[in-house]
Design a protein around this motif. Structure first.
Motif, PDB file in Angstrom:
ATOM      1  N   SER A  22      52.035  12.370  26.313  1.00 39.42           N
ATOM      2  CA  SER A  22      51.596  12.491  24.924  1.00 39.42           C
ATOM      3  C   SER A  22      50.080  12.382  24.896  1.00 39.42           C
ATOM      4  O   SER A  22      49.537  11.289  25.007  1.00 39.42           O
ATOM      5  CB  SER A  22      52.200  11.383  24.053  1.00 39.42           C
ATOM      6  N   PRO A  23      49.370  13.519  24.760  1.00 40.85           N
ATOM      7  CA  PRO A  23      47.911  13.473  24.780  1.00 40.85           C
ATOM      8  C   PRO A  23      47.297  12.661  23.639  1.00 40.85           C
ATOM      9  O   PRO A  23      46.242  12.089  23.784  1.00 40.85           O
ATOM     10  CB  PRO A  23      47.475  14.922  24.684  1.00 40.85           C
ATOM     11  N   GLN A  24      47.952  12.635  22.481  1.00 43.91           N
ATOM     12  CA  GLN A  24      47.487  11.801  21.372  1.00 43.91           C
ATOM     13  C   GLN A  24      48.638  11.519  20.426  1.00 43.91           C
ATOM     14  O   GLN A  24      49.571  12.296  20.326  1.00 43.91           O
ATOM     15  CB  GLN A  24      46.302  12.432  20.642  1.00 43.91           C
ATOM     16  N   GLU A  26      48.840  11.496  17.178  1.00 40.81           N
ATOM     17  CA  GLU A  26      48.586  12.038  15.847  1.00 40.81           C
ATOM     18  C   GLU A  26      48.535  13.548  15.975  1.00 40.81           C
ATOM     19  O   GLU A  26      48.374  14.072  17.079  1.00 40.81           O
ATOM     20  CB  GLU A  26      47.283  11.493  15.266  1.00 40.81           C
ATOM     21  N   TYR A  28      47.236  17.510  15.694  1.00 40.10           N
ATOM     22  CA  TYR A  28      45.999  18.266  15.815  1.00 40.10           C
ATOM     23  C   TYR A  28      45.868  19.116  14.561  1.00 40.10           C
ATOM     24  O   TYR A  28      46.772  19.902  14.244  1.00 40.10           O
ATOM     25  CB  TYR A  28      46.028  19.203  17.034  1.00 40.10           C
ATOM     26  N   GLN A  49      44.175  21.101  24.789  1.00 39.52           N
ATOM     27  CA  GLN A  49      45.087  20.706  23.713  1.00 39.52           C
ATOM     28  C   GLN A  49      44.569  21.139  22.345  1.00 39.52           C
ATOM     29  O   GLN A  49      43.377  21.103  22.115  1.00 39.52           O
ATOM     30  CB  GLN A  49      45.273  19.186  23.717  1.00 39.52           C
ATOM     31  N   GLY A  78      50.820  16.360  18.442  1.00 41.03           N
ATOM     32  CA  GLY A  78      49.998  15.852  19.533  1.00 41.03           C
ATOM     33  C   GLY A  78      50.772  14.965  20.487  1.00 41.03           C
ATOM     34  O   GLY A  78      50.397  14.784  21.633  1.00 41.03           O
ATOM     35  N   CYS A  79      51.888  14.398  20.020  1.00 36.49           N
ATOM     36  CA  CYS A  79      52.672  13.482  20.865  1.00 36.49           C
ATOM     37  C   CYS A  79      53.706  14.210  21.724  1.00 36.49           C
ATOM     38  O   CYS A  79      54.235  13.644  22.668  1.00 36.49           O
ATOM     39  CB  CYS A  79      53.346  12.422  20.011  1.00 36.49           C
ATOM     40  N   HIS A  92      55.356  10.777  15.861  1.00 40.19           N
ATOM     41  CA  HIS A  92      54.360   9.930  16.522  1.00 40.19           C
ATOM     42  C   HIS A  92      54.274   8.532  15.904  1.00 40.19           C
ATOM     43  O   HIS A  92      53.928   7.579  16.597  1.00 40.19           O
ATOM     44  CB  HIS A  92      52.973  10.584  16.488  1.00 40.19           C
TER      45      HIS A  92
END
Length: 95
Positions: A22-24, A26, A28, A49, A78-79, A92
């Protein structure tokens, strides 16, 4: 399910790790253009991403390709755990 591999240099054994990246945690916020195709990264490994850069080649994942219906701001997951790929569904907040 994403399989990542790491090499233990002392034993020369390959260890299989079973975890999705999971890069973030929240969405994008991205601007898209009507009629244009986009490839959303589903594996979480892309360095570009939320878009695919081909990093999935060593995984079972493939990018989700979609065409924008309108020129607008959209929210891409983003997750990587959304049930509405490629769009954020709020998952997320429970990770």
């Amino acid at each position: 399910m994403l399989y990542l591999y790491s090499l233990d240099k002392n034993t020369k054994n390959i260890k299989k790790m079973n975890k999705k990246k999971s890069p973030q945690l929240e969405p994008y916020s991205v601007n898209v253009e009507k009629g244009k195709k986009y490839a959303w990264c589903a594996c979480g490994l892309s360095l570009k991403q939320p878009y695919c850069d081909g990093s999935h080649s060593s995984t079972q994942f493939k990018p989700i390709v979609f065409t924008a219906n309108a020129s607008e701001t959209i929210y891409l997951c983003g997750c990587k755990h959304t049930k509405k790929s490629p769009f954020c569904d709020g998952t997320h907040s429970s990770l």
